[in-house]
Design a protein around this motif. Structure first.
Motif, PDB file in Angstrom:
ATOM      1  N   SER A   1       0.736  -1.504  -0.046  1.00 42.12           N
ATOM      2  CA  SER A   1       0.245   0.026  -0.106  1.00 42.12           C
ATOM      3  C   SER A   1       1.355   1.660  -0.181  1.00 42.12           C
ATOM      4  N   ALA A   2       0.163   2.180  -0.112  1.00 38.94           N
ATOM      5  CA  ALA A   2       0.738   3.915   0.114  1.00 38.94           C
ATOM      6  C   ALA A   2       1.301   4.130   1.329  1.00 38.94           C
ATOM      7  N   ALA A   3       0.671   3.571   2.042  1.00 37.47           N
ATOM      8  CA  ALA A   3       1.351   3.987   3.462  1.00 37.47           C
ATOM      9  C   ALA A   3       2.841   2.130   3.756  1.00 37.47           C
ATOM     10  N   ASP A   4       2.600   1.823   3.243  1.00 40.47           N
ATOM     11  CA  ASP A   4       3.237   0.124   3.398  1.00 40.47           C
ATOM     12  C   ASP A   4       5.083   0.970   2.746  1.00 40.47           C
ATOM     13  N   VAL A   5       4.792   1.681   0.902  1.00 36.67           N
ATOM     14  CA  VAL A   5       6.206   2.591   0.264  1.00 36.67           C
ATOM     15  C   VAL A   5       6.191   3.745   1.656  1.00 36.67           C
ATOM     16  N   GLU A   6       5.312   4.163   2.018  1.00 29.60           N
ATOM     17  CA  GLU A   6       5.952   5.204   2.987  1.00 29.60           C
ATOM     18  C   GLU A   6       6.833   4.801   4.724  1.00 29.60           C
ATOM     19  N   GLN A   7       6.025   3.863   5.390  1.00 30.15           N
ATOM     20  CA  GLN A   7       7.064   3.673   5.631  1.00 30.15           C
ATOM     21  C   GLN A   7       8.416   2.858   5.678  1.00 30.15           C
ATOM     22  N   LEU A   8       8.582   2.076   4.433  1.00 35.17           N
ATOM     23  CA  LEU A   8      10.023   1.980   3.314  1.00 35.17           C
ATOM     24  C   LEU A   8      10.702   3.091   3.449  1.00 35.17           C
ATOM     25  N   ARG A   9      10.379   4.317   2.769  1.00 34.55           N
ATOM     26  CA  ARG A   9      10.919   5.742   3.306  1.00 34.55           C
ATOM     27  C   ARG A   9      11.518   5.924   3.585  1.00 34.55           C
ATOM     28  N   ASN A  10      10.611   5.833   5.358  1.00 38.17           N
ATOM     29  CA  ASN A  10      11.553   6.602   6.466  1.00 38.17           C
ATOM     30  C   ASN A  10      11.877   5.504   7.352  1.00 38.17           C
TER      31      ASN A  10
ATOM     32  N   THR B   1      14.417 -13.528   0.460  1.00 39.79           N
ATOM     33  CA  THR B   1      14.756 -12.352   0.969  1.00 39.79           C
ATOM     34  C   THR B   1      16.314 -11.067  -0.134  1.00 39.79           C
ATOM     35  N   LEU B   2      15.281  -9.410   0.562  1.00 38.46           N
ATOM     36  CA  LEU B   2      16.017  -7.952  -0.367  1.00 38.46           C
ATOM     37  C   LEU B   2      16.349  -7.531   0.613  1.00 38.46           C
ATOM     38  N   GLU B   3      17.403  -7.302  -0.209  1.00 31.08           N
ATOM     39  CA  GLU B   3      18.107  -6.339   0.492  1.00 31.08           C
ATOM     40  C   GLU B   3      17.523  -4.614  -0.299  1.00 31.08           C
ATOM     41  N   TRP B   4      18.283  -3.963   0.431  1.00 32.08           N
ATOM     42  CA  TRP B   4      17.459  -1.728   0.001  1.00 32.08           C
ATOM     43  C   TRP B   4      18.101  -1.981  -1.168  1.00 32.08           C
ATOM     44  N   GLU B   5      19.072  -2.202  -1.462  1.00 31.85           N
ATOM     45  CA  GLU B   5      19.342  -2.848  -3.546  1.00 31.85           C
ATOM     46  C   GLU B   5      18.464  -3.348  -4.407  1.00 31.85           C
ATOM     47  N   ASP B   6      17.824  -4.226  -3.994  1.00 34.07           N
ATOM     48  CA  ASP B   6      17.030  -5.028  -4.441  1.00 34.07           C
ATOM     49  C   ASP B   6      15.439  -4.069  -4.538  1.00 34.07           C
ATOM     50  N   ILE B   7      15.412  -3.973  -3.130  1.00 41.27           N
ATOM     51  CA  ILE B   7      14.093  -3.434  -3.310  1.00 41.27           C
ATOM     52  C   ILE B   7      13.786  -1.251  -4.173  1.00 41.27           C
ATOM     53  N   ASN B   8      15.327  -0.739  -4.187  1.00 42.31           N
ATOM     54  CA  ASN B   8      15.374   0.030  -5.513  1.00 42.31           C
ATOM     55  C   ASN B   8      15.436  -0.334  -6.407  1.00 42.31           C
ATOM     56  N   ALA B   9      15.719  -1.583  -6.768  1.00 46.82           N
ATOM     57  CA  ALA B   9      16.217  -1.810  -8.464  1.00 46.82           C
ATOM     58  C   ALA B   9      14.571  -1.670  -8.752  1.00 46.82           C
ATOM     59  N   LEU B  10      13.656  -2.500  -8.187  1.00 42.63           N
ATOM     60  CA  LEU B  10      12.346  -2.402  -7.963  1.00 42.63           C
ATOM     61  C   LEU B  10      11.167  -1.691  -8.161  1.00 42.63           C
ATOM     62  N   GLN B  11      12.032  -0.307  -7.518  1.00 45.99           N
ATOM     63  CA  GLN B  11      11.394   0.906  -8.016  1.00 45.99           C
ATOM     64  C   GLN B  11      10.483   1.261  -7.121  1.00 45.99           C
ATOM     65  N   ILE B  12      10.353   0.816  -6.232  1.00 47.89           N
ATOM     66  CA  ILE B  12       8.933   0.867  -5.263  1.00 47.89           C
ATOM     67  C   ILE B  12       9.054   1.319  -4.688  1.00 47.89           C
ATOM     68  N   VAL B  13       9.864   1.951  -4.090  1.00 49.48           N
ATOM     69  CA  VAL B  13      10.181   3.726  -2.930  1.00 49.48           C
ATOM     70  C   VAL B  13      10.354   5.024  -3.867  1.00 49.48           C
ATOM     71  N   ARG B  14      10.738   4.578  -4.626  1.00 53.76           N
ATOM     72  CA  ARG B  14      11.121   5.790  -5.915  1.00 53.76           C
ATOM     73  C   ARG B  14       9.671   6.416  -6.726  1.00 53.76           C
ATOM     74  N   ASN B  15       8.918   5.437  -6.526  1.00 52.05           N
ATOM     75  CA  ASN B  15       7.432   5.872  -7.690  1.00 52.05           C
ATOM     76  C   ASN B  15       6.321   6.517  -5.866  1.00 52.05           C
ATOM     77  N   ARG B  16       6.393   6.370  -4.708  1.00 53.76           N
ATOM     78  CA  ARG B  16       5.954   6.502  -3.764  1.00 53.76           C
ATOM     79  C   ARG B  16       3.967   5.943  -3.965  1.00 53.76           C
ATOM     80  N   GLU B  17       3.795   5.163  -4.260  1.00 56.83           N
ATOM     81  CA  GLU B  17       2.644   4.803  -4.986  1.00 56.83           C
ATOM     82  C   GLU B  17       2.024   2.879  -4.753  1.00 56.83           C
ATOM     83  N   ALA B  18       0.958   2.935  -4.180  1.00 51.75           N
ATOM     84  CA  ALA B  18       1.150   2.104  -3.967  1.00 51.75           C
ATOM     85  C   ALA B  18       1.250   0.914  -5.218  1.00 51.75           C
TER      86      ALA B  18
END
Length: 154
Positions: A73-82, A100-117
């Motif tokens: 969810s957008a709230a999940d993404v925001e929690q990761l960002r913070n 098991t994903l590390e921060w680099e994997d999360i960045n590569a998937l662009q989950i946090v960058r787009n700030r949306e669900a």
């Protein structure tokens, strides 16, 4: 006393973590209603935020491929960002796999960058490594099945 799937799936991850000598574990979120929790795993020198997200659904596709989908969810993404510091994210695919994903994997998937669900899909065949893609991107590499067990916490 009945056991929930939430407890079983989180227990699978936490069992592998606490078997590593010298680590301590602290729970931050105590509710199972969202399907994920945040833990702090630390040794004397380093601390990691360990997120666990679970699904009880595994879909069998063609040619023996299995799929598990996770909704962020957008709230999940925001929690990761913070989240400060080191992050490790475990996606528990029912009783089948732990991705098991590390921060680099999360960045590569662009989950946090787009700030949306978004949705994240983990797929595998018998004996293969895990393939991960999000609504925004797909990892160009595979995740080893035993990554959590062999992860170096230092």
């Amino acid at each position: 006393m009945p056991t929930s799937k939430f407890e079983l799936y989180h227990g699978a991850v936490l069992t592998q973590v606490v078997r590593n000598p010298g680590l301590s574990l602290k729970l931050f979120e105590r509710t199972g209603e969202h399907g994920w929790s945040e833990y702090e795993v630390s040794d004397n020198h380093h601390a990691y935020c360990l997120f666990i997200k679970t699904t009880s659904q595994v879909t069998k596709g063609r040619k023996g491929r299995h799929y598990s989908n996770f909704t962020f969810s957008a709230a999940d993404v925001e929690q990761l960002r913070n989240t400060p510091g080191n992050v490790l994210f475990c996606l528990v695919c029912a009783e089948k796999e732990i991705c098991t994903l590390e921060w680099e994997d999360i960045n590569a998937l662009q989950i946090v960058r787009n700030r949306e669900a978004c949705n994240v899909c983990v797929s595998w065949t018998k004996g293969s490594e895990l393939h991960v893609k999000s609504k925004f991107a797909e990892l160009s590499y595979s995740i080893p099945r035993n990554k959590l067990r062999t992860f170096s916490w230092t």
